[in-house]
Every structure is written in structure tokens, then in C-alpha cells.
Design a protein around this motif. Sequence first.
Motif, PDB file in Angstrom:
ATOM      1  N   ALA A 185       0.919  -1.127   0.038  1.00  0.00           N
ATOM      2  CA  ALA A 185       0.042   0.014  -0.045  1.00  0.00           C
ATOM      3  C   ALA A 185       0.685   1.162  -0.160  1.00  0.00           C
ATOM      4  O   ALA A 185       2.022   1.358   0.852  1.00  0.00           O
ATOM      5  CB  ALA A 185      -0.845  -0.052   1.090  1.00  0.00           C
ATOM      6  N   VAL A 186       0.571   2.152  -0.870  1.00  0.00           N
ATOM      7  CA  VAL A 186       1.588   3.276  -1.274  1.00  0.00           C
ATOM      8  C   VAL A 186       0.609   4.331  -0.868  1.00  0.00           C
ATOM      9  O   VAL A 186      -0.348   4.697  -1.557  1.00  0.00           O
ATOM     10  CB  VAL A 186       2.116   3.541  -2.577  1.00  0.00           C
ATOM     11  CG1 VAL A 186       2.957   4.508  -2.482  1.00  0.00           C
ATOM     12  CG2 VAL A 186       3.000   2.420  -2.463  1.00  0.00           C
ATOM     13  N   LEU A 187       0.704   5.139   0.125  1.00  0.00           N
ATOM     14  CA  LEU A 187      -0.437   6.111   0.569  1.00  0.00           C
ATOM     15  C   LEU A 187       0.540   7.566   0.655  1.00  0.00           C
ATOM     16  O   LEU A 187       1.628   7.727   0.727  1.00  0.00           O
ATOM     17  CB  LEU A 187      -0.788   6.181   2.111  1.00  0.00           C
ATOM     18  CG  LEU A 187      -1.380   4.711   2.201  1.00  0.00           C
ATOM     19  CD1 LEU A 187      -1.724   4.658   3.952  1.00  0.00           C
ATOM     20  CD2 LEU A 187      -2.546   4.296   1.530  1.00  0.00           C
ATOM     21  N   GLY A 188      -0.087   8.566   0.283  1.00  0.00           N
ATOM     22  CA  GLY A 188       0.521   9.959   0.041  1.00  0.00           C
ATOM     23  C   GLY A 188      -0.353  11.113  -0.091  1.00  0.00           C
ATOM     24  O   GLY A 188      -1.530  10.866  -0.417  1.00  0.00           O
ATOM     25  N   THR A 189       0.103  12.151  -0.131  1.00  0.00           N
ATOM     26  CA  THR A 189      -0.698  13.480  -0.615  1.00  0.00           C
ATOM     27  C   THR A 189       0.355  14.586  -1.244  1.00  0.00           C
ATOM     28  O   THR A 189       1.463  14.271  -1.416  1.00  0.00           O
ATOM     29  CB  THR A 189      -1.159  14.225   0.759  1.00  0.00           C
ATOM     30  OG1 THR A 189      -1.957  15.126   0.217  1.00  0.00           O
ATOM     31  CG2 THR A 189      -0.004  14.714   1.756  1.00  0.00           C
ATOM     32  N   ASP A 190      -0.387  15.490  -1.913  1.00  0.00           N
ATOM     33  CA  ASP A 190       0.560  16.445  -2.674  1.00  0.00           C
ATOM     34  C   ASP A 190       1.096  17.458  -1.598  1.00  0.00           C
ATOM     35  O   ASP A 190       0.319  18.274  -1.109  1.00  0.00           O
ATOM     36  CB  ASP A 190      -0.366  17.247  -3.543  1.00  0.00           C
ATOM     37  CG  ASP A 190       0.406  18.187  -4.477  1.00  0.00           C
ATOM     38  OD1 ASP A 190       1.627  18.451  -4.146  1.00  0.00           O
ATOM     39  OD2 ASP A 190      -0.092  18.464  -5.443  1.00  0.00           O
ATOM     40  N   LEU A 191       2.433  17.585  -1.464  1.00  0.00           N
ATOM     41  CA  LEU A 191       3.194  18.345  -0.370  1.00  0.00           C
ATOM     42  C   LEU A 191       3.920  19.488  -1.031  1.00  0.00           C
ATOM     43  O   LEU A 191       4.796  20.181  -0.332  1.00  0.00           O
ATOM     44  CB  LEU A 191       4.138  17.344   0.316  1.00  0.00           C
ATOM     45  CG  LEU A 191       3.802  16.212   1.103  1.00  0.00           C
ATOM     46  CD1 LEU A 191       4.604  15.454   1.837  1.00  0.00           C
ATOM     47  CD2 LEU A 191       2.207  16.595   2.128  1.00  0.00           C
TER      48      LEU A 191
END
Length: 223
Positions: A185-191
Motif C-alpha cells: 500500500a502506497v499512501l501519500g498526498t501533494d506536499l
Amino acid sequence: MFWLESFQERPTSCRSCCSAPPRQQVATPTAIVYCEANFGQIDGKTANGLVRYSERYRIVAVIDSATSGLDAGAVLDGTPNGIPIYRDLGDALDSLQAEPDTFIYGMAPATGKLSAHERTVVLTAIQFGMNVVNGLHEFLNDDPVFLAASKAANVRIVDIRKPRPQNDLRLFTGRVNAVPCPRIAVLGTDLRNWQANHCEHSNSRTKPNAVSKPSWSVLAKRG
């Protein structure tokens, strides 16, 4: 999207006489990546990733006038990888031994669209018989000019971000559980905004192009 192939093991007694014929190896398509004035930068992330690794394409050149004449691997990681950087498409086509199969737009501009100059570059690539891979929010298959050009040159335009037609969408079926490989699972957001602010206020020891990742506790406080 992963498609599963069902496979039933044949009985041991008939493996030797019923074995499938060997698969023919298909040559990996060659590709040139367009990354004008952004190679090695944040907005050139598509080109940066493809130069480092690609299973689908064999990258033969990068277009970027700011780093032309250099080795793409040396620019990115300090280690040459034999992928040259050219000033423009014409320079690349004059220098390469064969025309690439594919033209990849390798940038992520804030506008999400092609500039007037970039439209000309992509249309030129189409005229030279190259398929086009487009990762922008602007779908070139919906543009009459690009559609006509691709049909005339008998090439394909792939709009990566374009959603499938509604009739092709489906609910989660759980078939992914049958995929026989590790699942991560690869989780992230636009930082990007956070990174810009962080780098602006970082101390003098931070390199100008360095981007630090925030901790989970910082993200939690920021919501």
C-alpha cells in the motif's frame, strides 16, 4: 490495471508432449522524453522517473535545452547511463540512429496543458511517425487537430489521465487478492505547497534544490 491469466497445471504424464510453445520476445519500444528546461527538477518528475527505470519503454534520449550535451544519468544521480540529452526534437532526430517509436511528454506543468510551442513539438513528433504518451490533464484525443494528425500518420495518442468510459467501470471485485505477487500500500498526498514553504524558511545548510519530507506528526498538526 492488472489482468489475471488463469492457469491449470497439466498432469505430470503429459507435460512433455503438451508443453506450450515458447513465447516470442517482443522488442521494447524506444522512446524520447520531452522535458524542456525541467529535467532533474520537480516539474520534470515524469522524465526523471522514466530515465531511472522503465519496463515499458527503452528511453533513448531526453529533450532539454538547459542540460543538452550532458548524460541524463549524470544529471540526475551523478552516474552516467548512456542516455543523451538534446537541445530540441530536431537535434535529437538528427543524432539518433533511428527514430524513436514513442514521444513522451515528461513534465507536470502547473497549467496541466501544452503551451503553443509544445503543441508544435508534439505535432512534429506525430508527423515523424511517433506515438504520443500524454500525462497532462489536457486530453489530446479530444483535440480535433491532434486527432486528425494522429490518424493521418497512423499513430496512437495515449492520454494517461483520461478516465475510462462509464460502461467500462466496475465495482471492486476482490480479484486483486488472487495476484500472486507482494502487495504494498502506497499512501501519500501533494506536499508541494508545504515543501515550498519549508525550503523557503530552511537554514543555510540546506541545499537550494533539497526538499525535506515532513514527519507524520507535522502533517497531523496541519490537518
